[in-house]
Design an enzyme around this catalytic site. Structure first.
Site, short mmCIF file in Angstrom:
data_model
loop_
_atom_site.label_atom_id
_atom_site.label_comp_id
_atom_site.label_asym_id
_atom_site.label_seq_id
_atom_site.Cartn_x
_atom_site.Cartn_y
_atom_site.Cartn_z
N PHE A 61 0.82 -1.21 0.00
CA PHE A 61 0.00 0.00 0.00
C PHE A 61 0.85 1.27 0.00
O PHE A 61 0.36 2.35 -0.29
CB PHE A 61 -0.91 -0.02 1.24
CG PHE A 61 -1.96 1.06 1.28
CD1 PHE A 61 -3.09 0.97 0.48
CD2 PHE A 61 -1.83 2.15 2.11
CE1 PHE A 61 -4.07 1.96 0.51
CE2 PHE A 61 -2.80 3.13 2.15
CZ PHE A 61 -3.93 3.04 1.35
N TYR A 62 2.14 1.15 0.32
CA TYR A 62 2.99 2.34 0.46
C TYR A 62 3.40 2.92 -0.90
O TYR A 62 3.60 2.20 -1.87
CB TYR A 62 4.27 1.97 1.22
CG TYR A 62 4.09 1.59 2.66
CD1 TYR A 62 2.90 1.79 3.34
CD2 TYR A 62 5.14 1.00 3.38
CE1 TYR A 62 2.75 1.43 4.67
CE2 TYR A 62 4.99 0.64 4.70
CZ TYR A 62 3.81 0.85 5.34
OH TYR A 62 3.66 0.49 6.65
N GLY A 63 3.53 4.24 -0.91
CA GLY A 63 4.04 4.91 -2.10
C GLY A 63 3.07 4.90 -3.26
O GLY A 63 3.45 4.51 -4.37
N GLY A 66 1.86 0.79 -4.03
CA GLY A 66 2.91 -0.18 -4.29
C GLY A 66 4.20 0.35 -4.86
O GLY A 66 5.15 -0.42 -5.07
#
Length: 208
Positions: A61-63, A66
């Site tokens: 979920f980061y950035g 993905g």
């Protein structure tokens, strides 16, 4: 005595050796004031590895859906096996698709395949359940984790943001059924957030 990044310790009840401090990749490819540029991210990873660090944490979920994993894979190209990479699944990466979020088998399997592609690797060292969804049966989660471990796509498993009673129940079920057991618990813990001292930390110490 100064603690060093190469003062490795075992992760939970496993034989995996990790640095006492992990490098978080949540800021990688995040637009805005608290994000880091690609060059800054590369410098952080290089410095961390040069000092003996080996434990890097990200999530699917980061950035922006993905992209933290994509950049991390690029940075670690040619030295991936030196790093212990943890990533997570649960939060939605495809708004509008009801099965692109949650703890169920479909989302777990698809998330892992997507993470492997984004990072350009054929295995994940540590996969966390990112957030408890209060819906998926625990035997479905545990069996799915175990299947991924048996396939060699995931080496170790962990929990994040899960109630203590549910985490201890799941660990006991996994042990009794001979399935892969959790060796990591990621929780918020600071001077202003100490509620984990009552149940989560004692549970983690007792359950491995």
């Amino acid at each position: 005595m100064t603690q060093k990044l190469d003062d490795y310790r075992l992760l939970g009840r496993s034989g995996l050796r990790v640095s006492p401090l992990a490098l978080g990749a949540m800021t990688f490819r995040v637009n805005g004031a608290w994000g880091s540029s690609d060059e800054e991210a590369r410098q952080m990873v290089d410095m961390y590895l040069d000092q003996g660090g080996n434990f890097i944490d990200t999530a699917n979920f980061y950035g922006q859906m993905g992209n933290s994993e994509v950049l991390l894979g690029e940075i670690l190209q040619g030295r991936r096996d030196r790093a212990v990479i943890s990533t997570k699944y649960s939060l939605t990466t495809n708004p509008g698709d009801p099965n692109a979020s949650g703890n169920q088998r479909k989302n777990m399997m698809r998330s892992v395949e997507d993470s492997l592609k984004r990072m350009g690797t054929d295995y994940i060292d540590l996969l966390y359940l990112h957030m408890w969804d209060f819906r998926t049966p625990v035997d479905e989660i545990l069996r799915s984790f175990d299947d991924l471990v048996r396939q060699g796509k995931v080496l170790y498993i962990g929990l994040s943001d899960t109630p203590a009673w549910q985490a201890s129940r799941m660990q006991a079920i996994a042990e009794l059924r001979g399935w892969s057991q959790f060796c990591a618990l990621q929780i918020q813990y600071s001077l202003i957030e100490r509620t984990v001292e009552r149940e989560l930390i004692p549970m983690a110490q007792e359950m491995g």
